[in-house]
Design an enzyme around this catalytic site. Structure first.
Site, PDB file in Angstrom:
ATOM      1  N   TYR A 199      -2.003  -0.800  10.763  1.00  0.00           N
ATOM      2  CA  TYR A 199      -2.232  -1.186   9.366  1.00  0.00           C
ATOM      3  C   TYR A 199      -1.036  -0.769   8.502  1.00  0.00           C
ATOM      4  O   TYR A 199      -0.490  -1.582   7.750  1.00  0.00           O
ATOM      5  CB  TYR A 199      -3.513  -0.530   8.815  1.00  0.00           C
ATOM      6  N   SER A 205       0.851  -1.185   0.000  1.00  0.00           N
ATOM      7  CA  SER A 205       0.000   0.000   0.000  1.00  0.00           C
ATOM      8  C   SER A 205       0.884   1.231   0.000  1.00  0.00           C
ATOM      9  O   SER A 205       2.056   1.165   0.391  1.00  0.00           O
ATOM     10  CB  SER A 205      -0.873   0.009   1.261  1.00  0.00           C
TER      11      SER A 205
HETATM   12  N1  LIG Z   1      -8.763  -0.243  -0.801  1.00  0.00           N
HETATM   13  C1  LIG Z   1      -7.646   0.465  -0.647  1.00  0.00           C
HETATM   14  O1  LIG Z   1      -7.647   1.700  -0.587  1.00  0.00           O
HETATM   15  C2  LIG Z   1      -6.321  -0.240  -0.580  1.00  0.00           C
HETATM   16  C3  LIG Z   1      -5.164   0.527  -0.788  1.00  0.00           C
HETATM   17  C4  LIG Z   1      -3.929  -0.110  -0.721  1.00  0.00           C
HETATM   18  C5  LIG Z   1      -3.847  -1.466  -0.471  1.00  0.00           C
HETATM   19  N2  LIG Z   1      -5.015  -2.178  -0.267  1.00  0.00           N
HETATM   20  C6  LIG Z   1      -4.887  -3.617  -0.017  1.00  0.00           C
HETATM   21  O2  LIG Z   1      -5.522  -4.276  -1.084  1.00  0.00           O
HETATM   22  C7  LIG Z   1      -5.856  -5.608  -0.675  1.00  0.00           C
HETATM   23  C8  LIG Z   1      -7.265  -5.937  -1.143  1.00  0.00           C
HETATM   24  O3  LIG Z   1      -8.170  -5.071  -0.459  1.00  0.00           O
HETATM   25  P1  LIG Z   1      -9.455  -4.434  -1.147  1.00  0.00           P
HETATM   26  O4  LIG Z   1      -9.296  -2.969  -1.106  1.00  0.00           O
HETATM   27  O5  LIG Z   1      -9.762  -5.103  -2.425  1.00  0.00           O
HETATM   28  O6  LIG Z   1     -10.555  -4.765  -0.022  1.00  0.00           O
HETATM   29  P2  LIG Z   1     -11.763  -5.816   0.032  1.00  0.00           P
HETATM   30  O7  LIG Z   1     -12.694  -5.537  -1.090  1.00  0.00           O
HETATM   31  O8  LIG Z   1     -12.261  -5.718   1.425  1.00  0.00           O
HETATM   32  O9  LIG Z   1     -11.072  -7.230  -0.218  1.00  0.00           O
HETATM   33  C9  LIG Z   1     -10.366  -7.915   0.763  1.00  0.00           C
HETATM   34  C10 LIG Z   1     -10.230  -9.358   0.326  1.00  0.00           C
HETATM   35  O10 LIG Z   1      -9.419 -10.063   1.284  1.00  0.00           O
HETATM   36  C11 LIG Z   1     -10.072 -11.277   1.606  1.00  0.00           C
HETATM   37  N3  LIG Z   1      -9.737 -11.734   2.950  1.00  0.00           N
HETATM   38  C12 LIG Z   1      -9.771 -11.027   4.106  1.00  0.00           C
HETATM   39  N4  LIG Z   1      -9.480 -11.820   5.153  1.00  0.00           N
HETATM   40  C13 LIG Z   1      -9.247 -13.073   4.648  1.00  0.00           C
HETATM   41  C14 LIG Z   1      -8.898 -14.322   5.198  1.00  0.00           C
HETATM   42  N5  LIG Z   1      -8.720 -14.486   6.522  1.00  0.00           N
HETATM   43  N6  LIG Z   1      -8.720 -15.383   4.374  1.00  0.00           N
HETATM   44  C15 LIG Z   1      -8.899 -15.255   3.034  1.00  0.00           C
HETATM   45  N7  LIG Z   1      -9.232 -14.081   2.449  1.00  0.00           N
HETATM   46  C16 LIG Z   1      -9.406 -13.005   3.239  1.00  0.00           C
HETATM   47  C17 LIG Z   1     -11.563 -10.956   1.468  1.00  0.00           C
HETATM   48  O11 LIG Z   1     -12.299 -12.157   1.212  1.00  0.00           O
HETATM   49  P3  LIG Z   1     -13.274 -12.917   2.244  1.00  0.00           P
HETATM   50  O12 LIG Z   1     -13.832 -11.882   3.189  1.00  0.00           O
HETATM   51  O13 LIG Z   1     -14.293 -13.544   1.356  1.00  0.00           O
HETATM   52  O14 LIG Z   1     -12.393 -13.916   2.916  1.00  0.00           O
HETATM   53  C18 LIG Z   1     -11.569 -10.060   0.255  1.00  0.00           C
HETATM   54  O15 LIG Z   1     -11.635 -10.845  -0.930  1.00  0.00           O
HETATM   55  C19 LIG Z   1      -5.641  -5.642   0.832  1.00  0.00           C
HETATM   56  O16 LIG Z   1      -4.397  -6.269   1.100  1.00  0.00           O
HETATM   57  C20 LIG Z   1      -5.569  -4.164   1.210  1.00  0.00           C
HETATM   58  O17 LIG Z   1      -4.809  -3.951   2.379  1.00  0.00           O
HETATM   59  C21 LIG Z   1      -6.232  -1.601  -0.338  1.00  0.00           C
END
Ligand SMILES: NC(=O)c1ccc[n+]([C@@H]2O[C@H](COP(=O)([O-])OP(=O)(O)OC[C@H]3O[C@@H](n4cnc5c(N)ncnc54)[C@H](OP(=O)(O)O)[C@@H]3O)[C@@H](O)[C@H]2O)c1
Length: 234
Positions: A158, A146
């Site tokens: 985080y 991130s």
């Molecule tokens: N959104 C942002 O602004 C942003 C910015 C920088 C980086 N990120 C990173 O991007 C990545 C994806 O996040 P996103 O923004 O796409 O959010 P999201 O829509 O909430 O997706 C998170 C994903 O992680 C999975 N997950 C969470 N806990 C899990 C577990 N214990 N086992 C297996 N899967 C799990 C969830 O699936 P289930 O709940 O179905 O398990 C979901 O598919 C994360 O690493 C986040 O830190 C996000």
């Protein structure tokens, strides 16, 4: 020609995506399938993975529900992926979560355990379980750190977990280079996903990060896209 050799010759890659049930992972699954690749989609919510199979086709997406914080469950996903496709070319360690109670002094240690389990341990488990297969293919490991893993945020657990991911990505790239493997660390700014309680339509779209993954895996084998740093333009 064997099936494996034939699809390889066509440039098709077999890509494991963690966190494929939502946001960045889900958009990446769609994008890679549309670009001619095959996806092994994993996350805990089976019904959302099944919907992806329904949408994109069972010949394109293999959905395996698992909790990525459980090493054995994740190792089984990798085993099933390789048994099904005969190889694994790319692993995208993307599953992750945020922290609802900000700061260190005012933070919740129980919540930190959950965050560290998914943002750090599951990333390590994904690498450990996939590397023997990736090595066979001179394959590619991609992870979602991130912008918060490259800048300081007062007391943020985080951000600290994403600093770990960032540093690990750099170290893993060096280890994989020993066998011409490639490793890409993606550091997105704010993306409009379920990560946030409120929609963020003026920020990055999950598609923007999916495009970065496609860019990294489409590069010439001689080019290792070590980092992709993308932030909203406005
Ligand atoms: N959104 C942002 O602004 C942003 C910015 C920088 C980086 N990120 C990173 O991007 C990545 C994806 O996040 P996103 O923004 O796409 O959010 P999201 O829509 O909430 O997706 C998170 C994903 O992680 C999975 N997950 C969470 N806990 C899990 C577990 N214990 N086992 C297996 N899967 C799990 C969830 O699936 P289930 O709940 O179905 O398990 C979901 O598919 C994360 O690493 C986040 O830190 C996000």
């Amino acid at each position: 020609m064997s099936d494996v050799k034939q699809t390889e010759a066509q440039g098709e890659k077999i890509v494991l995506i963690t966190g494929a049930s939502s946001g960045i992972g889900e958009a990446t699954a769609r994008t890679l399938v549309k670009a001619g690749h095959k996806v092994v989609a994993t996350a805990r919510r089976k019904e959302r993975l099944d919907a992806l199979v329904e949408e994109l086709g069972s010949d394109k997406v293999l959905a395996i529900a698992a909790d990525a914080t459980d090493y054995d469950q994740l190792a089984k996903v990798v085993e099933q992926a390789v048994a099904h496709h005969g190889r694994l070319d790319v692993a995208f360690a993307n599953a992750g979560t945020g922290v609802s109670q900000a700061g260190t002094e005012n933070g919740d240690p129980e919540e930190w355990k959950r965050v560290i389990d998914i943002n750090i341990n599951a990333l390590l488990w994904t690498a450990h379980a996939t590397l023997p297969h990736l090595r066979e293919r001179k394959g590619h490991f991609i992870l979602t750190s991130s912008v918060a893993g490259r800048a300081n945020h007062a007391g943020s657990i985080y951000s600290s977990s994403k600093w770990f991911a960032y540093g690990f990505g750099q170290n893993l790239a060096m280890e994989m280079a020993e066998w011409q493997g490639r490793c890409t660390t993606i550091t997105p700014g704010m993306v409009n996903t379920a990560f946030f309680d409120e929609p963020k339509p003026d920020k990055l779209d999950p598609q923007d990060v999916a495009d970065a993954v496609l860019y990294a895996i489409s590069a010439s084998p001689r080019a290792n896209i070590r980092e992709v740093h993308l932030v909203p333009t406005w």
